[in-house]
Design a protein around this motif. Structure first.
Motif: not given
Ligand code: NZQ
Ligand code: ZN
Length: 380
Positions: A210-236
């Motif tokens: 479970w913990a690794e699932g959250v870590l992997q998800t955050v690692k996966e979505i972070a670059p997109d969010i940091i690049s400024g993408n504010r897409n709903y699914e991403l922020m969800a």
């Protein structure tokens, strides 16, 4: 796996437009006070959404709960709450507004001074409270914890109480967050998982995954969010990850660390650094100093989250620590005390504070003042 009792009663109300449901969620006869921070909610439309949803209801407003909420502010809210017979609080804001509101809820229910409740470490009673969350980071929307600052003495301590009745999480409200708060929200989420995961291996396969699932998800979505993408699914994904990282779900029956947070709170209290920025500075150093104790988990974390499988065990551990520091830097955060102009004077102040309170943090209760010094020196 250790014995445990799990019961998290907070109702999670998630998604677009869900602020509309406020009137249904708050009991009709509630004598309500709504609490806010410094005004971001008036700029991004959240205030209007809340007020529209509560049309026709009686309530009073309390404004000005600052980041790293000050007990001095909370005392004023407690007085206002008592004077108006408030029996339900709605926090609208980030972790600071929520945490401050948790202490207001405890202060109204008690005759004790608010700082005494913090120092005791737990609230025996709290009036009911709920939240509309505007910043994914702390998990405060679905946990019992609150961290409060006493500004006159530059101290920052946590206490525990009861869970929020409900929390509304609409990812659209996060679009207005400044880049530094986004970076800190991602770093806080990632570090919360590490505090509950990077301990002793082989305690629970299901909690590890479970913990690794959250870590992997955050690692996966972070670059997109940091690049400024504010897409709903991403922020969800971001918002739900932050909640799941600290709502008790990933720590059933396993030991926890939290020494990075305890050291980080001192850096915020003394220098005002944003909470999660302190974690980006302290966590890689905690890993370096405690790499023998955390050997097995560091190998597992490196392999499962950063795909580090080549080299000797020592090399893999070193690569994992470098990858963690690089992850925080990829968010735009510095990871060294020296980059923030903080040096030995602060380190010795923190060591003294830890020694005075006989500190022994971490999963093995061995992060004393002396070990905190090693950790902080390693982050220079
Ligand atoms: O005050 P306003 O004007 O609302 O602005 C805030 C604040 O300046 C702004 N903000 C929030 N949502 C926004 C927004 N700006 C634009 N758009 C939005 N949607 O962001 C700034 C920071 O807010 P704050 O609430 O301080 O941030 P965060 O949620 O990171 O909370 C940090 C506090 O939580 C504690 C920290 O120690 C710190 O005091 N923590 C609480 C925990 C818990 N209760 O379980 C665990 C954590 O480890 C952490 O210690
Ligand atoms: Zn945190």
């Amino acid at each position: 796996m250790n014995n445990f009792i799990f019961q998290n009663p907070t109702k999670l109300v998630f998604g677009k437009g869900q602020i509309n449901l406020l009137s249904e969620l708050i009991p009709d006869d509630a004598n309500l006070m709504i609490t806010f921070g410094g005004g971001s909610v008036t700029k991004n439309g959240v205030y209007n959404q809340v007020i529209d949803a509560l049309k026709g209801r009686n309530y009073i407003e309390f404004w000005g709960i600052e980041p790293n909420p000050h007990v001095e502010t909370i005392r004023k809210a407690v007085k206002q709450g008592k004077d108006n017979n408030i029996d339900f609080l709605l926090a609208v804001g980030g972790g600071s507004v929520l945490d401050g509101t948790k202490l207001i809820a405890a202060g109204i229910a008690s005759e004790e001074d608010s700082w005494d409740i913090v120092l005791k470490g737990h609230a025996d009673k709290q009036i009911h409270y709920a939240s509309v969350l505007t910043l994914p980071a702390t998990g405060s929307e679905m946990n019992t914890a609150a961290v409060i600052t006493r500004s006159e003495t530059q101290e920052k301590f946590g206490f525990g109480g009861f869970y929020p009745q409900f929390s509304i999480l609409d990812p659209e409200v996060t679009y207005s967050l400044p880049p530094h708060q986004i970076a800190c929200g991602l770093a806080d989420t990632f570090t919360h998982v590490l505090e509950q995961y990077l301990t002793t291996p082989n305690q629970s396969k299901i909690m590890d995954r479970w913990a690794e699932g959250v870590l992997q998800t955050v690692k996966e979505i972070a670059p997109d969010i940091i690049s400024g993408n504010r897409n709903y699914e991403l922020m969800a994904e971001f918002m739900l990850s932050a909640t799941l990282a600290l709502n008790d779900f990933i720590r059933m029956g396993v030991t926890q660390d939290w020494s990075t947070h305890m050291i980080g709170h001192e850096l915020t209290a003394i220098h005002g650094l944003t909470h999660a920025h302190t974690l980006a500075i302290v966590m890689p150093s905690t890993m370096r100093v405690l790499k023998h104790q955390k050997h097995g988990k560091l190998l597992q974390f490196g392999e499962r989250v950063f795909d580090i499988t080549e080299g000797s065990e020592q090399e893999r551990i070193d690569k994992t620590i470098e990858a963690t520091e690089e992850f925080y830097r990829s968010l735009g955060l510095t990871t060294r005390l020296s980059e923030e102009g903080i040096g030995n004077e602060t380190i010795e102040k923190i060591v003294k504070r830890f020694n005075e309170r006989n500190a022994s943090y971490g999963e093995n209760s061995n992060v004393t003042g002396a070990v905190a010094r090693e950790i902080l020196v390693s982050s220079l």
